[in-house]
Design an enzyme around this catalytic site. Sequence first.
Site, PDB file in Angstrom:
ATOM      1  N   HIS A 306       9.437  20.422  12.603  1.00  0.00           N
ATOM      2  CA  HIS A 306       9.976  19.649  11.517  1.00  0.00           C
ATOM      3  C   HIS A 306      10.850  18.672  12.446  1.00  0.00           C
ATOM      4  O   HIS A 306      12.235  18.733  12.457  1.00  0.00           O
ATOM      5  CB  HIS A 306      10.994  20.596  10.751  1.00  0.00           C
ATOM      6  CG  HIS A 306      10.232  21.503   9.884  1.00  0.00           C
ATOM      7  ND1 HIS A 306       9.948  22.805  10.043  1.00  0.00           N
ATOM      8  CD2 HIS A 306       9.371  21.203   8.664  1.00  0.00           C
ATOM      9  CE1 HIS A 306       9.252  23.426   9.053  1.00  0.00           C
ATOM     10  NE2 HIS A 306       8.878  22.534   8.165  1.00  0.00           N
ATOM     11  N   HIS A 310       6.449  14.954  12.886  1.00  0.00           N
ATOM     12  CA  HIS A 310       5.848  15.526  11.666  1.00  0.00           C
ATOM     13  C   HIS A 310       5.938  14.660  10.602  1.00  0.00           C
ATOM     14  O   HIS A 310       4.983  14.292   9.756  1.00  0.00           O
ATOM     15  CB  HIS A 310       6.597  16.798  11.434  1.00  0.00           C
ATOM     16  CG  HIS A 310       6.096  17.436  10.043  1.00  0.00           C
ATOM     17  ND1 HIS A 310       5.141  17.658   9.700  1.00  0.00           N
ATOM     18  CD2 HIS A 310       7.010  17.705   8.959  1.00  0.00           C
ATOM     19  CE1 HIS A 310       5.076  18.266   8.457  1.00  0.00           C
ATOM     20  NE2 HIS A 310       6.226  18.100   7.890  1.00  0.00           N
ATOM     21  N   ASP A 347      11.922  15.537   5.327  1.00  0.00           N
ATOM     22  CA  ASP A 347      12.348  16.678   6.338  1.00  0.00           C
ATOM     23  C   ASP A 347      13.686  16.265   6.964  1.00  0.00           C
ATOM     24  O   ASP A 347      14.016  16.857   8.006  1.00  0.00           O
ATOM     25  CB  ASP A 347      11.280  17.140   7.252  1.00  0.00           C
ATOM     26  CG  ASP A 347      10.541  18.468   6.564  1.00  0.00           C
ATOM     27  OD1 ASP A 347      11.126  19.027   5.551  1.00  0.00           O
ATOM     28  OD2 ASP A 347       9.302  18.450   6.978  1.00  0.00           O
ATOM     29  N   ASP A 460       2.022  17.308   3.395  1.00  0.00           N
ATOM     30  CA  ASP A 460       3.094  18.318   4.091  1.00  0.00           C
ATOM     31  C   ASP A 460       2.338  19.422   4.814  1.00  0.00           C
ATOM     32  O   ASP A 460       2.740  19.836   5.918  1.00  0.00           O
ATOM     33  CB  ASP A 460       4.011  18.562   3.057  1.00  0.00           C
ATOM     34  CG  ASP A 460       5.269  19.194   3.865  1.00  0.00           C
ATOM     35  OD1 ASP A 460       5.364  18.668   5.201  1.00  0.00           O
ATOM     36  OD2 ASP A 460       5.864  20.017   3.474  1.00  0.00           O
TER      37      ASP A 460
END
Length: 571
Positions: A306, A310, A347, A460
């Site tokens: 994360h 990403h 995130d 995601d």
Amino acid sequence: ISQHEKVDQSACLPVLSLQTMSAAFQSYFIEACCSTWNLSSSYFDTCTTRWFSSLLFVAVVSASISGWVSWRLALRSAAAKKKDLFEKFTKSKRMMGATLRASEIESATKSIRGQLDDHLSPSDNATHLLGSLRMAMDFSEQEEAVVLYAISVLKLNTDVSVIPKGLLEDSHSEENQPIIQFLRQHFTPFHRVQRHGRSLRAVVQGVRFAVRLMHLSQKRLPVDRLLPYKTGEGSQRRIQDVLGNVQDWCWDVFELQEVTEGRALQTLAWHLFHSWGLVEKFHFDEKVLQNFLQFVESSYNDNDFHNSTHAADVLQSVHYMLATAGLHRFVSDLELVSLLLAAMIHDVGHDGMNNDFHKAVVSDRALQYNNQSIQENFHSSAVFMRLWHDEEINLLQHLSSDQQQVIRSLVIHMVLGTDMSKHFSELKEFRSCLHHNGSSPDAWSESIEPLLCWVLHACDISNPARPNHLAVRWTMKCMEEFYKQGDKEKEGGMPVSPLCDRATTLIPLAQVRFIDFIVAPTFQELAEVLPDVQFTCVARIKQNRKHWMDQIPPELAAPLHRACSTDSAAS
């Protein structure tokens, strides 16, 4: 009778025959008496003889009628006996048939159990069985209508759970149990978040994005505006080369991360905001845009998974859905910028721990958000809190109040939709909208939020849908982050979360289960609206599943082969 011409002669035949028989018998009787007693025929002309002959005739006829009646009674008695025997036989056959039917039903039930797919929900299994029955049986129109109605109701999932059958059962092997437990914890909706009402959105759609992209492709940005930061000419060329095929699903974000020296997210976001014409459309200040992009990228922690890379990968996935898969036909300009922003920030500030860890340790985030979508609430709140209090990064400050509220509402809604525990509730909502709207862009104009949420959620978790070398690389990064959480749990004397134990986790088996229960169904549903997804993402998912299946020991892989064959038959 013969005098009446209108009388049907065929109706008179029985009467005529009786008269003829009477005359013939009387003539025969007189002749017989004359020859026997040597009497003259005139002797019988008297009334007595006539009466006697008639009486004798009546006696003969009566005897004939009596015999006929006796014959009919005998037939009726035989028929009654036959009927009684038939009823006894039918009753015996019915009793035997009930026994046989019970046996057949039990056998058919076992057969149906064999046709159920553990990776489908009960409603999907029922729909599949009804569809097979409809193809195999010759139904009447009314029966056909009943079956079609049942299938449509089941597809809506109004009264049944959408959670796959395999996740509801507890009969799993020791190796499978942690994986199933992980999927239950992170993808089943144990905690529902009450949604706020949908905001009003602009009704008027902008110019078709395809036309605008063609127009923008003929325009070239000045050299000093190609990137949100200054760099050498050679680096600029390499970066532009990597961005040249950003609309392809096989695009490699790690390559951009390398050539930009760790600035992939702000580089890609800057490129997409200009490519889609959003800077011109919304009159964004480029200096503020630069500050905002730098703020977002720097707000990501240096986690194994994360992280800002990403986020850039998810952002590129969203761009593929918009530009290549055709999602741009469904959204307005305001919804487009909201989707890109949500992908960028979804995130922000992630600390590498999942929501269950925060609940277990009662962290500040868990206390602040009352255990409800802890990380997801933090991501969106952290960005908008800073955005609203710092004009230097407030990208939305020059928009109208209504536009700001629409963008903020959409972004929050989409980011909260990335909470994995909402997966099946989001799936139910998306299927319901899909049933009503189909694949027509106009039909989705009043219910676009479920589609946007599903797209971001799919992007995601899209790593298993990427080319194999990228999928494997992302998997190892994700598992390393899981393992670090497990190490921290061990240090604190806490129970180790599923898939977080380095010593016991079987990565290939976990990936196959993750694909079967979560990833494959997600992209298959999305392909109903964006057909190109079927030929790119779903095809890659099948290839990656095979890659992981080949690494599973035979004794553990055997139960998974049926799912593979089911997928092949469906395709």
